[in-house]
Design an enzyme around this catalytic site. Structure first.
Site, PDB file in Angstrom:
ATOM      1  N   ASN A   7       0.837  -1.199   0.000  1.00  0.00           N
ATOM      2  CA  ASN A   7       0.000   0.000   0.000  1.00  0.00           C
ATOM      3  C   ASN A   7       0.875   1.252   0.000  1.00  0.00           C
ATOM      4  OD1 ASN A   7       0.597  -0.919   2.637  1.00  0.00           O
ATOM      5  ND2 ASN A   7      -1.179   0.072   3.540  1.00  0.00           N
ATOM      6  N   GLU A  41       0.328   5.216   0.664  1.00  0.00           N
ATOM      7  CA  GLU A  41      -0.631   6.209   1.142  1.00  0.00           C
ATOM      8  C   GLU A  41      -0.291   7.607   0.635  1.00  0.00           C
ATOM      9  OE1 GLU A  41      -0.973   5.600   5.403  1.00  0.00           O
ATOM     10  OE2 GLU A  41      -2.199   3.815   5.015  1.00  0.00           O
ATOM     11  N   CYS A  56      -4.090   0.674  -2.522  1.00  0.00           N
ATOM     12  CA  CYS A  56      -3.931  -0.552  -1.730  1.00  0.00           C
ATOM     13  C   CYS A  56      -2.872  -1.473  -2.340  1.00  0.00           C
ATOM     14  CB  CYS A  56      -5.241  -1.332  -1.683  1.00  0.00           C
ATOM     15  SG  CYS A  56      -6.533  -0.572  -0.709  1.00  0.00           S
ATOM     16  N   GLU A  72      -3.062  -4.654  -3.092  1.00  0.00           N
ATOM     17  CA  GLU A  72      -3.581  -5.529  -4.152  1.00  0.00           C
ATOM     18  C   GLU A  72      -3.601  -4.796  -5.491  1.00  0.00           C
ATOM     19  OE1 GLU A  72      -4.834  -4.830  -1.210  1.00  0.00           O
ATOM     20  OE2 GLU A  72      -6.234  -6.353  -0.499  1.00  0.00           O
ATOM     21  N   CYS A 119     -10.241  -4.812   0.286  1.00  0.00           N
ATOM     22  CA  CYS A 119     -11.298  -3.799   0.267  1.00  0.00           C
ATOM     23  C   CYS A 119     -12.156  -3.950  -0.996  1.00  0.00           C
ATOM     24  CB  CYS A 119     -10.711  -2.396   0.375  1.00  0.00           C
ATOM     25  SG  CYS A 119     -10.206  -1.683  -1.208  1.00  0.00           S
ATOM     26  N   CYS A 142     -10.579  -2.990  -4.407  1.00  0.00           N
ATOM     27  CA  CYS A 142      -9.621  -4.002  -4.888  1.00  0.00           C
ATOM     28  C   CYS A 142     -10.348  -5.227  -5.437  1.00  0.00           C
ATOM     29  CB  CYS A 142      -8.657  -4.399  -3.778  1.00  0.00           C
ATOM     30  SG  CYS A 142      -7.486  -3.084  -3.392  1.00  0.00           S
TER      31      CYS A 142
END
Ligand code: THU
Length: 140
Positions: free
Chosen positions: A42, A44, A53, A55, A86, A89
């Protein structure tokens, strides 16, 4: 298939996570049908919604390198128990992966993991079928 290597790569990818806001690291490792592995973490952003993210990082890396066929993804987070990908994703994975056969490996470590197919994580997915003109209500 033995997913130990894929899980190990996801755990390793977690080390690169850029998480100054949540301090919650996630790693992912995506397996192509040709046997290659693309990893992601991830990343940010101070404008929170720009965060990517783990993935999706793995999927975008793979697709940008010409890969579009995948069989599995291993995901490992900083939490104690299995990290569920999430919703965004899940939808991104559904763009490239067969819902019924693509395997999501929710991994705590190489020995402790759970395998679910994508259809279980994204039932009733929005798909290309929904964009076909014959499925439109409007006729003009
Ligand atoms: N995160 C992921 O990388 N993958 C998921 O499936 C769930 C959430 C990240 C995004 C953000 O950097 C942090 O976890 C907290 O939400």
């Amino acid at each position: 298939m033995d997913y130990k290597e894929l899980i190990a790569r996801a755990v390793e990818a977690k080390q690169s996570a850029y998480v100054p806001y949540s301090h919650f690291r996630v790693g992912a490792a995506l397996l192509t049908t040709s046997g290659r592995i693309y990893t992601g973490c991830n990343v940010e952003n101070v404008s929170y919604s720009a965060t990517n993210c783990a993935e999706r990082t793995a999927v975008y890396k793979a697709v940008s390198e010409g890969e579009r066929q995948f069989t599995a993804i291993a995901v490992n987070g900083d939490n104690k128990d299995y990290l569920p990908p999430c919703g965004i994703c899940r939808q991104v994975l559904a763009e490239f992966c067969d819902l019924d056969t693509f395997q999501v490996i929710l991994a705590n470590d190489e020995e402790d993991y759970q395998i679910v197919t994508l259809d279980k994580l994204l039932p009733g997915a929005f798909s290309i079928e929904n964009l076909k003109p014959e499925s439109f209500k409007r006729k003009d």
